[in-house]
Scaffold this active site. Structure first.
Site, mmCIF file in Angstrom:
data_model
loop_
_atom_site.group_PDB
_atom_site.id
_atom_site.type_symbol
_atom_site.label_atom_id
_atom_site.label_comp_id
_atom_site.label_asym_id
_atom_site.label_seq_id
_atom_site.Cartn_x
_atom_site.Cartn_y
_atom_site.Cartn_z
ATOM 1 N N LYS A 291 21.294 75.141 -8.622
ATOM 2 C CA LYS A 291 22.375 74.656 -9.480
ATOM 3 C C LYS A 291 22.723 75.668 -10.575
ATOM 4 C CE LYS A 291 23.516 70.346 -11.917
ATOM 5 N NZ LYS A 291 22.961 69.030 -12.299
ATOM 6 N N GLU B 157 27.845 64.219 -15.731
ATOM 7 C CA GLU B 157 26.560 63.506 -15.792
ATOM 8 C C GLU B 157 26.471 62.544 -16.987
ATOM 9 O OE1 GLU B 157 23.808 66.771 -15.513
ATOM 10 O OE2 GLU B 157 24.369 67.128 -13.423
ATOM 11 N N ASP C 177 23.401 62.303 -7.612
ATOM 12 C CA ASP C 177 23.022 63.160 -8.738
ATOM 13 C C ASP C 177 22.405 64.398 -8.122
ATOM 14 O OD1 ASP C 177 21.816 64.490 -10.828
ATOM 15 O OD2 ASP C 177 20.450 62.861 -11.376
ATOM 16 N N ASP D 235 19.995 64.567 -22.509
ATOM 17 C CA ASP D 235 19.478 64.756 -21.148
ATOM 18 C C ASP D 235 18.477 65.910 -21.132
ATOM 19 O OD1 ASP D 235 19.023 65.366 -18.481
ATOM 20 O OD2 ASP D 235 21.121 65.252 -17.874
HETATM 21 P P1 ADP Z 1 16.774 67.428 -13.359
HETATM 22 O O1 ADP Z 1 16.513 68.633 -14.175
HETATM 23 O O2 ADP Z 1 16.939 67.725 -11.923
HETATM 24 O O3 ADP Z 1 17.882 66.582 -13.907
HETATM 25 P P2 ADP Z 1 14.905 65.218 -13.928
HETATM 26 O O4 ADP Z 1 15.796 64.585 -14.889
HETATM 27 O O5 ADP Z 1 14.510 64.441 -12.735
HETATM 28 O O6 ADP Z 1 15.402 66.620 -13.420
HETATM 29 O O7 ADP Z 1 13.589 65.658 -14.734
HETATM 30 C C1 ADP Z 1 12.517 66.234 -14.092
HETATM 31 C C2 ADP Z 1 11.455 66.564 -15.111
HETATM 32 O O8 ADP Z 1 10.968 65.367 -15.709
HETATM 33 C C3 ADP Z 1 10.256 67.258 -14.511
HETATM 34 O O9 ADP Z 1 9.913 68.368 -15.325
HETATM 35 C C4 ADP Z 1 9.162 66.211 -14.582
HETATM 36 O O10 ADP Z 1 7.873 66.788 -14.739
HETATM 37 C C5 ADP Z 1 9.561 65.463 -15.819
HETATM 38 N N1 ADP Z 1 8.955 64.132 -15.898
HETATM 39 C C6 ADP Z 1 9.063 63.107 -15.017
HETATM 40 N N2 ADP Z 1 8.335 62.040 -15.422
HETATM 41 C C7 ADP Z 1 7.748 62.394 -16.593
HETATM 42 C C8 ADP Z 1 6.863 61.725 -17.507
HETATM 43 N N3 ADP Z 1 6.422 60.487 -17.268
HETATM 44 N N4 ADP Z 1 6.465 62.392 -18.608
HETATM 45 C C9 ADP Z 1 6.891 63.644 -18.842
HETATM 46 N N5 ADP Z 1 7.721 64.327 -18.022
HETATM 47 C C10 ADP Z 1 8.143 63.719 -16.908
HETATM 48 MG MG MG Z 2 19.494 65.622 -14.384
#
Ligand code: ADP
Ligand code: MG
Length: 644
Positions: A78, A177, A11, A233
Site C-alpha cells: 500500500k 477510511e 478495508d 487511526d
Molecule cells: P493496518 O495498518 O493494516 O490498518 P491494523 O489496523 O489491523 O493494520 O493494525 C495492526 C496492528 O495492530 C499490528 O501492529 C498489531 O500488532 C496491532 N495490534 C493488534 N491487536 C493489538 C493489541 N491487542 N494490542 C496492541 N497492538 C495490537
Molecule cells: Mg487500517
C-alpha cells in the site's frame, strides 16, 4: 441496482485487509475458521519446480515465512501503490524486496527476475478477500467498495480501482477510511424524524441536551448536521489522524495529518531492540539467523498484545545451543519505551486541529481505528487529549471494513433495512441479584438519553461486582440478550448492603451506549461501550416485543420469585449475624426457635411454587425476629454510648 445484489466492503490495509457485508442484522466481518477477519496484506512467491510458474501464497502463510523468504515476500505494498520511485525513497530502507522504477512514474517489484506492479500484488490480496466472501455467501461477488486513506491522491485512488478490476471486482466506490469508521458508528446515517419527544421519555429518564446537534429539522433530514469528529487511526505501520465534518449528510475531510512510519511495527521493534540488546549483553551474540529473527518478531508482537490485556508478560527466546533468554516485562516498562511515539501522535492531533481551526472541545467524538489503539496507554492519552472517552465499542481493526460494508449497502439501496432509530427499540438494563433483568432505559425512550440507578452487594466482603448489560423485554436475564459484561473490582471489603454502586447508562445521539459503574464510597469505577442496535433486525425487535406480552404473567411471577428469594436470603443472613452478636441475650428456647425459622424459611424459598405463601412466610419471619432486632438495636446504641 437490484435489491438482492451484494456489494462487499473491503478495508485494503497496509498490514491487514478485511472484507465485510451487510444483511438485515447489520454489518458483518467475514472471518476464517478461527474467527479472525484479518488477512495479512502479505504475498509470498516461491519459484515453481522445473520451469513451472511461481507459487504464490497469501496472508498468514506468507507472513509466517516473511523473514526466511525475505527477498520474495511482499508486504506494505500500500505504500507503493500509485507512486513513483522518487515518492517512496523514504520507504525503501524498510523494504526487504527489490523495488525499481516502472513505466510512467510507477514502481515495480522484482522477484526471481519477474516483475510485479503494486496493483498486481494488491489484486492478489483483493482476490483472496473476494474468494473468502464468495465461500461465505455461497454466490459470486462482483462488486466492492474499497477504502483508502483520506490523504490518497488521484493516482493512488485510481491504482486501487485498477487493482480491484484486476481481481475481478467492479469498484463501485472508493471511500476514505475515516469516513468508513464514522459510518460504522452510525454517524452520518439518515435517521427517521424523531417522534414527539415528550411522550417518548418516561419519567426518570432525562433526555440529554444536545449542544450543536439540532434535533432534526422539520423534514427530519440530517439529524446530526454539523457534527465534527476526529478519527485516530494507529495501524500496523502508519498513523493517520483526520477531522471530518458532516454537512448535509456528506462527510468533509477538514484536515488530515499523520506519520507513514509510525505504528504497531514500531511498538514491536521496541521489544525486539530490548531483547536484542540484552541477548548481546548476556551471551555476546547478535541475532542474525532468519529463523531466530522471525521467532523474535512473532514473539515481540505477541508480548505487546499480551501487555494490552495484562500488566506483565514473559519473554522466552531459544537461542540454540542450550541458551534460552528469559525475562519478565511489565506494562509500565514497555509503556516507558513507547511513550515518546505515543506523544508524537498527539502532537500530530494538535496540528490537525490547528489546521482545521478547532479545539478538542469543538469535536463531538473521537473514534479509534487500528489494532494499535487497543493499547491502554494510547486510549488513556487520547481520552486526556480530547477530554472525553473515545468511541471504542467496535473492534478497532474491523471498524473500517464495517463502514465500507455500510457504504456498500447504502449504494445498493439496502440501507433502509437497517435499524436506525430515534428511539431505543428494546429496553436496556443490567442483570441483578438472582438473575432478574433490572431495566434502566425502557423501550421507546428517545435517544439521546441517560439513566442512573444505585445498587449494592448481597454478600459480605465482596470486592468485585460483575455487571452484565442486557437488552430485551423479558423479566429474567436468561431471556434477554447479553450485550457485554465488565467487572467493577478493587472494592474494599464491606458488609453486604454497604457499597453504593451507581450504574449509569448513557445512550448518545449516534446510538452508542456507555455503561459505567462507580462505587461511591471508594471511588472505584469501570465501564464498557456497546452498540445495542448491532446484530438486531426489525423482525427480531418485533418478535421480542410480542414475546414480552405473551410471557408477561409468567415473567412477572418469575421476577417476583427472584425478589422474594433475594429478600429471604438477605433477611435470614442479617438475622444470623444478629444472632451471632446478641443471641446470648435471648432465652435459649427463643434462640432455637429463630434458628429453626431461618432453616424453614430458606427451605420454603427453595421448594415452594406458591409465591403468596412465601410472601406470608417472609412477613411472619419478620414478626418472629422483631424481639431479636430490638435487642440488637439496643445493644448497638449502648455500645455506641460507651464508645463516645
Ligand atoms: P493496518 O495498518 O493494516 O490498518 P491494523 O489496523 O489491523 O493494520 O493494525 C495492526 C496492528 O495492530 C499490528 O501492529 C498489531 O500488532 C496491532 N495490534 C493488534 N491487536 C493489538 C493489541 N491487542 N494490542 C496492541 N497492538 C495490537
Ligand atoms: Mg487500517
Amino acid at each position: 441496482m437490484s435489491n438482492d445484489e451484494i456489494i462487499v466492503g473491503i478495508d485494503l490495509g497496509t498490514t491487514f485487509s478485511l472484507v465485510a457485508y451487510v444483511d438485515a442484522a447489520g454489518p458483518h466481518i467475514i472471518r476464517d475458521e478461527n474467527g479472525d477477519g484479518r488477512v495479512p496484506s502479505v504475498i509470498g512467491v516461491t519459484p515453481g519446480a522445473n520451469g513451472a510458474p511461481p507459487q504464490v501464497t497469501i496472508g498468514w502463510t506468507a507472513r509466517a515465512h516473511a523473514i526466511e523468504n525475505a527477498r520474495a515476500t511482499v508486504y506494505s505494498v500500500k505504500r507503493l501503490i500509485g507512486k513513483g520511485l522518487e515518492d517512496i525513497r523514504r520507504d525503501l530502507p524498510y523494504l526487504s524486496y527489490a523495488v525499481s522504477a516502472g513505466p510512467r512514474d510507477t514502481v515495480q517489484i522484482e522477484i526471481d527476475g519477474r516483475r510485479y506492479t503494486p496493483e498486481e500484488i494488491s489484486a492478489l490480496i483483493l482476490r483472496a478477500l473476494k474468494e473468502r466472501a464468495e465461500r461465505h455467501l455461497g454466490r459470486p461477488v462482483e462488486k466492492a467498495v474499497i477504502t483508502v486513506p483520506a490523504y490518497f491522491d488521484d493516482a493512488q485512488r485510481q491504482a486501487t480501482r485498477d487493482a480491484g478490476r484486476a481481481a475481478g471486482l467492479e469498484v463501485v466506490r472508493i471511500v476514505n477510511e475515516p469516513t468508513a469508521a464514522a459510518l460504522a458508528y452510525g454517524i452520518g446515517l439518515h435517521r427517521p424524524p424523531p417522534r414527539a419527544r415528550a411522550a417518548a421519555s418516561p419519567p426518570g429518564h432525562t433526555p440529554l441536551p444536545i449542544p450543536s446537534c439540532p434535533t432534526a429539522d422539520a423534514g427530519g433530514v440530517a439529524a446530526h448536521a454539523g457534527q465534527t469528529v476526529a478519527v485516530y487511526d494507529l495501524g500496523g505501520g502508519t498513523f493517520d489522524i483526520s477531522i471530518l465534518r458532516l454537512e448535509d449528510g456528506v462527510f468533509q475531510v477538514l484536515s488530515t495529518a499523520g506519520d507513514t512510519h509510525l505504528g504497531g511495527d514500531d511498538f514491536d521493534r521496541a521489544i525486539i531492540n530490548l531483547v536484542t540488546e540484552e541477548v548481546h549483553a548476556q551471551y555476546g551474540v547478535s541475532i542474525t539467523a532468519p529463523a531466530t529473527k522471525q521467532a523474535l518478531r512473532t514473539l515481540a508482537e505477541a508480548v505487546k498484545i499480551r501487555l494490552s490485556e495484562q500488566t506483565q508478560a514473559e519473554i522466552e527466546l531459544d537461542l540454540g545451543r542450550d541458551r534460552v533468554y528469559r525475562r519478565t516485562i511489565t506494562r509500565a516498562e514497555f509503556e516507558h519505551r513507547i511513550a515518546p511515539l505515543v506523544e508524537q501522535t498527539l502532537t500530530l492531533c494538535g496540528q490537525v486541529l490547528r489546521d482545521a481551526q478547532l479545539t478538542p472541545a469543538d469535536l463531538e467524538q473521537a473514534i479509534l481505528v487500528g489494532g494499535s489503539t487497543r493499547m491502554p496507554l494510547v486510549r488513556q492519552r487520547i481520552a486526556e487529549f480530547f477530554g472525553r472517552p473515545p468511541y471504542t465499542a467496535l473492534n478497532p481493526d474491523e471498524v473500517v471494513a464495517l463502514g465500507a460494508a455500510i457504504q456498500a449497502s447504502i449504494l445498493s439501496g439496502k440501507q433502509a433495512d437497517m435499524l436506525l432509530l430515534d428511539v431505543t427499540p428494546l429496553s436496556l438494563g443490567i442483570e441483578t441479584m438472582g438473575g432478574a433483568m433490572g431495566k434502566l432505559i425502557v423501550r421507546n425512550t428517545t435517544i439521546p438519553c441517560r439513566a442512573t440507578e444505585k445498587f449494592t452487594t448481597f454478600v459480605d466482603g465482596q470486592t468485585a461486582i460483575k455487571i452484565n448489560v442486557l437488552q430485551g423485554e423479558r423479566e429474567l436475564a436468561a431471556d434477554c440478550r447479553s450485550l457485554g459484561e465488565f467487572v467493577l473490582d478493587g472494592l474494599p471489603p464491606m458488609a453486604a448492603g454497604m457499597p453504593k454502586v451507581e450504574v449509569e447508562f448513557l445512550l448518545d445521539a449516534n446510538g452508542i451506549l456507555n455503561v459505567s459503574a462507580k462505587e461511591l464510597r471508594s471511588g472505584q469505577q469501570a465501564g464498557i461501550q456497546i452498540i445495542p442496535s448491532h446484530g438486531l433486525t426489525r423482525a427480531e425487535v418485533d418478535r421480542i416485543a410480542r414475546e414480552s406480552i405473551q410471557f408477561a404473567q409468567r415473567d412477572i411471577d418469575a421476577h417476583r420469585r427472584i425478589d422474594l428469594r433475594n429478600q429471604v436470603e438477605f433477611d435470614t443472613h442479617k438475622t444470623e449475624q444478629m444472632l451471632a452478636r446478641v443471641g446470648h441475650l435471648l432465652a435459649p428456647e427463643e434462640r432455637a426457635r429463630i434458628e429453626q425459622d431461618i432453616a424453614a424459611l430458606r427451605k420454603l424459598a427453595q421448594e415452594t411454587s406458591d409465591l403468596d405463601e412465601l410472601h406470608r412466610a417472609l412477613t411472619a419471619f419478620g414478626h418472629g425476629t422483631l424481639h431479636l432486632a430490638e435487642i440488637g438495636i439496643r445493644e448497638a446504641l449502648v455500645k455506641g454510648d460507651k464508645e463516645e
